[in-house]
Design a protein around this motif. Structure first.
Motif, PDB file in Angstrom:
ATOM      1  N   VAL A 194      -2.034   5.686   2.600  1.00  0.00           N
ATOM      2  CA  VAL A 194      -3.006   4.709   3.097  1.00  0.00           C
ATOM      3  C   VAL A 194      -2.520   4.097   4.401  1.00  0.00           C
ATOM      4  CG1 VAL A 194      -4.220   2.552   2.558  1.00  0.00           C
ATOM      5  CG2 VAL A 194      -3.797   4.230   0.750  1.00  0.00           C
ATOM      6  N   GLU A 212      -3.034   6.349   7.306  1.00  0.00           N
ATOM      7  CA  GLU A 212      -4.429   6.401   7.770  1.00  0.00           C
ATOM      8  C   GLU A 212      -4.741   5.262   8.729  1.00  0.00           C
ATOM      9  OE1 GLU A 212      -7.059   6.380   4.429  1.00  0.00           O
ATOM     10  OE2 GLU A 212      -6.221   8.210   3.577  1.00  0.00           O
ATOM     11  N   LEU A 236       0.828  -1.204   0.000  1.00  0.00           N
ATOM     12  CA  LEU A 236       0.000   0.000   0.000  1.00  0.00           C
ATOM     13  C   LEU A 236       0.865   1.258   0.000  1.00  0.00           C
ATOM     14  CD1 LEU A 236      -2.677  -1.011   2.653  1.00  0.00           C
ATOM     15  CD2 LEU A 236      -2.905  -1.063   0.159  1.00  0.00           C
TER      16      LEU A 236
END
Length: 71
Positions: free
Chosen positions: A35, A38, A31
């Motif tokens: 991302v 987060e 990823l």
């Protein structure tokens, strides 16, 4: 004879990283940093430093050379 470079000391201490955080990072290394930031309670710089410490950056480079990992 091969010359070896000494490793630079990390700017980050990884005291706050739990085994669960490491497992998540390893499993989701594909990823983007945005991302991961987060989903993990760390900033992008600290996540990247942890990737390097775990050898995930080197692993991505190796897989790219073998054309097994596309970014």
């Amino acid at each position: 004879m091969r010359s070896y470079h000494s490793k630079k000391p990390s700017l980050y201490t990884f005291e706050n990283w739990t085994q669960a955080h490491d497992i998540y990072l390893i499993e989701h290394n594909h990823l983007e940093l945005d991302v991961l930031a987060e989903h993990l309670p760390f900033g992008k710089d600290e996540i990247m430093a942890r990737r390097k410490a775990l050898g995930l950056v080197r692993r991505m480079r190796q897989l790219k050379k073998l054309n097994l990992y596309d970014e």
